[in-house]
Design a protein around this motif. Sequence first.
Motif, PDB file in Angstrom:
ATOM      1  N   ARG A 152     -27.744 -17.226 -21.796  1.00 41.51           N
ATOM      2  CA  ARG A 152     -26.652 -17.885 -22.524  1.00 41.51           C
ATOM      3  C   ARG A 152     -25.318 -17.641 -21.823  1.00 41.51           C
ATOM      4  N   GLN A 153     -25.069 -16.378 -21.485  1.00 37.83           N
ATOM      5  CA  GLN A 153     -23.789 -16.060 -20.828  1.00 37.83           C
ATOM      6  C   GLN A 153     -23.694 -16.776 -19.481  1.00 37.83           C
ATOM      7  N   ALA A 154     -24.804 -16.774 -18.726  1.00 39.50           N
ATOM      8  CA  ALA A 154     -24.779 -17.387 -17.397  1.00 39.50           C
ATOM      9  C   ALA A 154     -24.539 -18.892 -17.490  1.00 39.50           C
ATOM     10  N   VAL A 155     -25.230 -19.544 -18.421  1.00 36.90           N
ATOM     11  CA  VAL A 155     -25.070 -21.004 -18.573  1.00 36.90           C
ATOM     12  C   VAL A 155     -23.652 -21.347 -19.012  1.00 36.90           C
ATOM     13  N   ILE A 156     -23.126 -20.598 -19.957  1.00 37.18           N
ATOM     14  CA  ILE A 156     -21.759 -20.868 -20.430  1.00 37.18           C
ATOM     15  C   ILE A 156     -20.758 -20.686 -19.301  1.00 37.18           C
ATOM     16  N   THR A 167     -29.093 -19.113 -14.578  1.00 36.71           N
ATOM     17  CA  THR A 167     -28.501 -20.407 -14.937  1.00 36.71           C
ATOM     18  C   THR A 167     -29.543 -21.510 -14.902  1.00 36.71           C
ATOM     19  N   ALA A 168     -30.443 -21.457 -13.920  1.00 35.15           N
ATOM     20  CA  ALA A 168     -31.483 -22.497 -13.827  1.00 35.15           C
ATOM     21  C   ALA A 168     -32.423 -22.428 -15.017  1.00 35.15           C
ATOM     22  N   ARG A 169     -32.881 -21.219 -15.333  1.00 32.85           N
ATOM     23  CA  ARG A 169     -33.810 -21.076 -16.458  1.00 32.85           C
ATOM     24  C   ARG A 169     -33.117 -21.389 -17.770  1.00 32.85           C
ATOM     25  N   GLY A 170     -31.862 -20.970 -17.878  1.00 33.39           N
ATOM     26  CA  GLY A 170     -31.111 -21.239 -19.101  1.00 33.39           C
ATOM     27  C   GLY A 170     -30.884 -22.718 -19.323  1.00 33.39           C
ATOM     28  N   LYS A 171     -30.529 -23.408 -18.251  1.00 36.63           N
ATOM     29  CA  LYS A 171     -30.260 -24.836 -18.386  1.00 36.63           C
ATOM     30  C   LYS A 171     -31.553 -25.602 -18.695  1.00 36.63           C
ATOM     31  N   LYS A 172     -32.632 -25.147 -18.083  1.00 36.78           N
ATOM     32  CA  LYS A 172     -33.924 -25.798 -18.336  1.00 36.78           C
ATOM     33  C   LYS A 172     -34.330 -25.615 -19.804  1.00 36.78           C
ATOM     34  N   ALA A 173     -34.169 -24.383 -20.293  1.00 36.23           N
ATOM     35  CA  ALA A 173     -34.522 -24.104 -21.697  1.00 36.23           C
ATOM     36  C   ALA A 173     -33.623 -24.887 -22.649  1.00 36.23           C
ATOM     37  N   LEU A 174     -32.367 -25.000 -22.258  1.00 33.30           N
ATOM     38  CA  LEU A 174     -31.410 -25.741 -23.080  1.00 33.30           C
ATOM     39  C   LEU A 174     -31.798 -27.223 -23.152  1.00 33.30           C
TER      40      LEU A 174
END
Lengths: 121, 197
Positions: free
Chosen positions: B141-145, B172-179
Motif C-alpha cells: 500500500r505504501q509503495a503504490v501510494i 509496487t508491481a505486486r501492489g498495483k496488480k492486486a489493486l
Amino acid sequence: MHWGMMMTQPDRFDLEAALETARAAPPHMSAALAARIGDDALHYLPRERLWRRILAAVGGPAGLGGLVTATVAGFWLGVAPPAQTVDPLLFFGTADAVAEEDMTDLTGSGWTVFEFASEEG
Amino acid sequence: MKDTNDHTQARDADAALLARYAAGEVAAARILSARLAPRAYAHAYRVLGDAAEAEDVTQDAMVRLWKQAPHWDAGRAQAATWLYRVVANLCVDRLRRNRPDTLDEMDAPADPAPGIEMRLQDNARHDALQAALLRLPERQRQAVILRHIEGLANHEIAEILDAGIEAVESLTARGKKALAADLAAQRDALGYDDDTT
C-alpha cells in the motif's frame, strides 16, 4: 495471467483512471490541523541561548576579549603591583606614610591629616 | 539528470529553510509547513484511511521535523523524503496497534463486508480506490501510494521504506496488480462501465 497482458486489458484503464483521480484530488488537511502545526512550530522555534545574549550585550567576541583582558590585568595588578606604585591604602590607614604637605594639598582646607587626627583624639 | 538536479535543488532549499528555522525565523516555519505538511497528511490519510488518525500522524511528524531542525545535516536526504519516512513509520505503528480492528477488512478483498460494499456503491471512483488501497498489505500500500499517487521515484521510496530498489519495484508491481484485480472484481459495483462507455 501475465502482468503485461493485464496491462492491455480494460482493467488497466479503470486503475489508471482511478489513480489519476486520486492524484488530481489529494485529501486536504483541515484548517485546525494547519493551526496546530503552526503553534507547534512556534513552540519548538529555537531560542537564542543565554550565553549568546550575554555575548551580544558585551559587544560580541571582541568585547568579550577586552573584558577578559581588563579583568585579568586588574587581578594581576592587585596580586603583584609594580614596585614604584604607592599602595592606595596608605592614604587612609597610616598617616606618617605620607608627607604633611602632600596631604594639605589633598584636603584643600589647610589642615593636615595629622592635625585632624589629633583634634579628634 | 534533470531529476537529479531538481532533487538536489529541493534538498538544498529544504536545508536552507530548516537552517533559517533553527536560527529562529518564523517565516521559514510557515514556508516549510506549506511545502511539507499537506503531502504528509495526504500520505497518512491514504495509508490509514482515517482523517483523525492522519491528522495526529501529520502533527507528530511535523513536531519531529521542528525538533530535528537545529541538528539538520544539509547533505542528508531531502526533508520531504525524511518526513515521508517518519510518516510511513508512524502509520505502520498505528496500523499494528489497530490490527485487530482492521484484519478482517484487509483479509477479505474479494468479498467485502456489506458496509464496505454500500460505501463503494455510494461513493465516487476515488473512494473505491481508497477502499481497495486499504485492502492491500501495508508495505504494498505504501509503495503504490508513493509511486503511483505521490509520484516519487523508486530510489526515494526505497529510502522511505528502508528497502532496496528491487524490493520497491516488486512491491509496487505486486501492489498495483492486486489493486487492479481488486477493482476489476468490483467493476459492476463501482459502475466503471458507465463512466467509460
